[in-house]
Motif scaffolding. Structure first.
Motif, PDB file in Angstrom:
ATOM      1  N   VAL A 105       0.833  -1.202   0.000  1.00  0.00           N
ATOM      2  CA  VAL A 105       0.000   0.000   0.000  1.00  0.00           C
ATOM      3  C   VAL A 105       0.867   1.250   0.000  1.00  0.00           C
ATOM      4  CG1 VAL A 105      -0.208   0.049   2.523  1.00  0.00           C
ATOM      5  CG2 VAL A 105      -1.997   1.094   1.129  1.00  0.00           C
ATOM      6  N   ALA A 106       0.351   2.304  -0.616  1.00  0.00           N
ATOM      7  CA  ALA A 106       0.997   3.617  -0.596  1.00  0.00           C
ATOM      8  C   ALA A 106      -0.092   4.681  -0.546  1.00  0.00           C
ATOM      9  CB  ALA A 106       1.858   3.819  -1.840  1.00  0.00           C
ATOM     10  N   VAL A 107       0.183   5.769   0.189  1.00  0.00           N
ATOM     11  CA  VAL A 107      -0.759   6.883   0.312  1.00  0.00           C
ATOM     12  C   VAL A 107       0.036   8.176   0.131  1.00  0.00           C
ATOM     13  CG1 VAL A 107      -2.319   8.112   1.888  1.00  0.00           C
ATOM     14  CG2 VAL A 107      -2.295   5.612   1.861  1.00  0.00           C
ATOM     15  N   ALA A 108      -0.551   9.137  -0.551  1.00  0.00           N
ATOM     16  CA  ALA A 108       0.076  10.450  -0.745  1.00  0.00           C
ATOM     17  C   ALA A 108       0.426  11.060   0.613  1.00  0.00           C
ATOM     18  CB  ALA A 108      -0.859  11.373  -1.512  1.00  0.00           C
ATOM     19  N   GLU A 109       1.626  11.608   0.715  1.00  0.00           N
ATOM     20  CA  GLU A 109       2.098  12.143   1.998  1.00  0.00           C
ATOM     21  C   GLU A 109       1.140  13.161   2.610  1.00  0.00           C
ATOM     22  OE1 GLU A 109       6.093  11.071   0.013  1.00  0.00           O
ATOM     23  OE2 GLU A 109       4.255  11.983  -0.693  1.00  0.00           O
ATOM     24  N   ALA A 110       0.610  14.057   1.815  1.00  0.00           N
ATOM     25  CA  ALA A 110      -0.241  15.130   2.329  1.00  0.00           C
ATOM     26  C   ALA A 110      -1.538  14.615   2.954  1.00  0.00           C
ATOM     27  CB  ALA A 110      -0.565  16.121   1.213  1.00  0.00           C
ATOM     28  N   LEU A 111      -1.904  13.372   2.639  1.00  0.00           N
ATOM     29  CA  LEU A 111      -3.178  12.840   3.129  1.00  0.00           C
ATOM     30  C   LEU A 111      -3.008  11.701   4.125  1.00  0.00           C
ATOM     31  CD1 LEU A 111      -5.135  12.958  -0.225  1.00  0.00           C
ATOM     32  CD2 LEU A 111      -5.313  14.515   1.709  1.00  0.00           C
ATOM     33  N   ARG A 112      -1.814  11.476   4.595  1.00  0.00           N
ATOM     34  CA  ARG A 112      -1.597  10.405   5.579  1.00  0.00           C
ATOM     35  C   ARG A 112      -2.219  10.793   6.908  1.00  0.00           C
ATOM     36  NH1 ARG A 112       4.482   8.858   3.777  1.00  0.00           N
ATOM     37  NH2 ARG A 112       3.833   7.935   1.804  1.00  0.00           N
ATOM     38  N   GLY A 113      -2.588   9.769   7.654  1.00  0.00           N
ATOM     39  CA  GLY A 113      -3.188   9.999   8.964  1.00  0.00           C
ATOM     40  C   GLY A 113      -4.680  10.282   8.898  1.00  0.00           C
ATOM     41  N   GLN A 114      -5.293  10.122   7.726  1.00  0.00           N
ATOM     42  CA  GLN A 114      -6.726  10.360   7.564  1.00  0.00           C
ATOM     43  C   GLN A 114      -7.520   9.072   7.338  1.00  0.00           C
ATOM     44  OE1 GLN A 114      -7.788  13.588   4.926  1.00  0.00           O
ATOM     45  NE2 GLN A 114      -5.823  14.584   5.257  1.00  0.00           N
ATOM     46  N   GLY A 115      -6.864   7.922   7.499  1.00  0.00           N
ATOM     47  CA  GLY A 115      -7.569   6.648   7.354  1.00  0.00           C
ATOM     48  C   GLY A 115      -7.597   6.093   5.946  1.00  0.00           C
ATOM     49  N   ILE A 116      -6.915   6.712   5.005  1.00  0.00           N
ATOM     50  CA  ILE A 116      -6.928   6.227   3.619  1.00  0.00           C
ATOM     51  C   ILE A 116      -6.236   4.871   3.518  1.00  0.00           C
ATOM     52  CG2 ILE A 116      -6.159   6.685   1.256  1.00  0.00           C
ATOM     53  CD1 ILE A 116      -6.421   9.713   1.974  1.00  0.00           C
ATOM     54  N   GLY A 117      -5.058   4.747   4.124  1.00  0.00           N
ATOM     55  CA  GLY A 117      -4.347   3.473   4.098  1.00  0.00           C
ATOM     56  C   GLY A 117      -5.173   2.370   4.719  1.00  0.00           C
ATOM     57  N   ARG A 118      -5.840   2.676   5.828  1.00  0.00           N
ATOM     58  CA  ARG A 118      -6.680   1.683   6.506  1.00  0.00           C
ATOM     59  C   ARG A 118      -7.819   1.231   5.608  1.00  0.00           C
ATOM     60  NH1 ARG A 118      -6.626  -0.218  11.559  1.00  0.00           N
ATOM     61  NH2 ARG A 118      -8.369  -1.583  11.963  1.00  0.00           N
ATOM     62  N   ARG A 119      -8.473   2.177   4.937  1.00  0.00           N
ATOM     63  CA  ARG A 119      -9.585   1.819   4.052  1.00  0.00           C
ATOM     64  C   ARG A 119      -9.104   0.984   2.866  1.00  0.00           C
ATOM     65  NH1 ARG A 119     -11.594   6.212   6.691  1.00  0.00           N
ATOM     66  NH2 ARG A 119     -13.829   6.204   7.063  1.00  0.00           N
ATOM     67  N   LEU A 120      -7.936   1.315   2.350  1.00  0.00           N
ATOM     68  CA  LEU A 120      -7.372   0.527   1.247  1.00  0.00           C
ATOM     69  C   LEU A 120      -7.057  -0.897   1.703  1.00  0.00           C
ATOM     70  CD1 LEU A 120      -5.064   3.242  -0.312  1.00  0.00           C
ATOM     71  CD2 LEU A 120      -6.953   2.088  -1.511  1.00  0.00           C
ATOM     72  N   VAL A 121      -6.417  -1.027   2.858  1.00  0.00           N
ATOM     73  CA  VAL A 121      -6.078  -2.360   3.370  1.00  0.00           C
ATOM     74  C   VAL A 121      -7.347  -3.129   3.716  1.00  0.00           C
ATOM     75  CG1 VAL A 121      -4.927  -3.618   5.236  1.00  0.00           C
ATOM     76  CG2 VAL A 121      -3.760  -1.724   4.087  1.00  0.00           C
TER      77      VAL A 121
END
Length: 173
Positions: free
Chosen positions: A97-113
């Motif tokens: 998984v990878a998430v854009a730096e500016a949007l980390r900590g907003q749950g995007i990685g969790r939703r992707l996983v």
């Protein structure tokens, strides 16, 4: 899959990746910092090329899958996160998984996983694995906080593998 993040400035949707995402996915990886690409691909790289982008954007949906987090709509749609699930062996697949730096900590990685785990369970997989640099605590925290049994083991040269057991989740569902 229409998963939205609330509380962010933009609406972010998590959906299956499609062949039409190829150019946007290449741009997403090119836009990550050198360090983010190093941690995602376990070494220095400038991004992904056409062959790898094509492979990521054309999973067979039976043995491999991918999801993207996107913002915007239509021609203005932009990828801000990506997860891929690739077959690894009998009953297992690797997840990255990878998430854009500016949007980390907003749950995007969790939703992707979570999307990857849901797909893997529907596909009948018993486990997911993730290989990462040992100096990447953020992804280790994400993967070990899923509420699923997992095991971390060093595999050498500053690299660790996390194995996430899905059977327990399937029996609880």
């Amino acid at each position: 899959m229409d998963t939205h993040l609330h509380g962010s400035a933009e609406r972010i949707v998590v959906r299956p990746i499609t062949p039409a995402d190829q150019t946007r996915l290449t741009a997403f990886y090119a836009g990550l910092s050198d360090e983010s690409r190093r941690t995602r691909f376990l070494g220095p790289c400038s991004g992904i090329g056409e062959r790898q982008s094509n492979a990521f954007c054309t999973p067979d949906h039976a043995h491999s899958e991918g999801f993207v987090a996107v913002t915007g709509a239509g021609l203005g749609e932009r990828i801000v996160g990506h997860v891929c699930v690739e077959p690894e062996g009998s009953g297992t697949a690797e997840v990255a998984v990878a998430v854009a730096e500016a949007l980390r900590g907003q749950g995007i990685g969790r939703r992707l996983v979570d999307a990857a785990v849901d797909w893997a369970r529907r596909d009948g997989l018993r486990a997911l694995t993730a290989t990462m640099l040992a100096d990447n605590p953020a992804i280790q925290r994400l993967l070990t906080s899923l509420g699923l049994p997992c095991r971390t083991r060093p595999i050498g040269a500053g690299v660790v593998e996390i194995r996430i057991e899905l059977d327990a989740a399937r029996s609880a569902a």
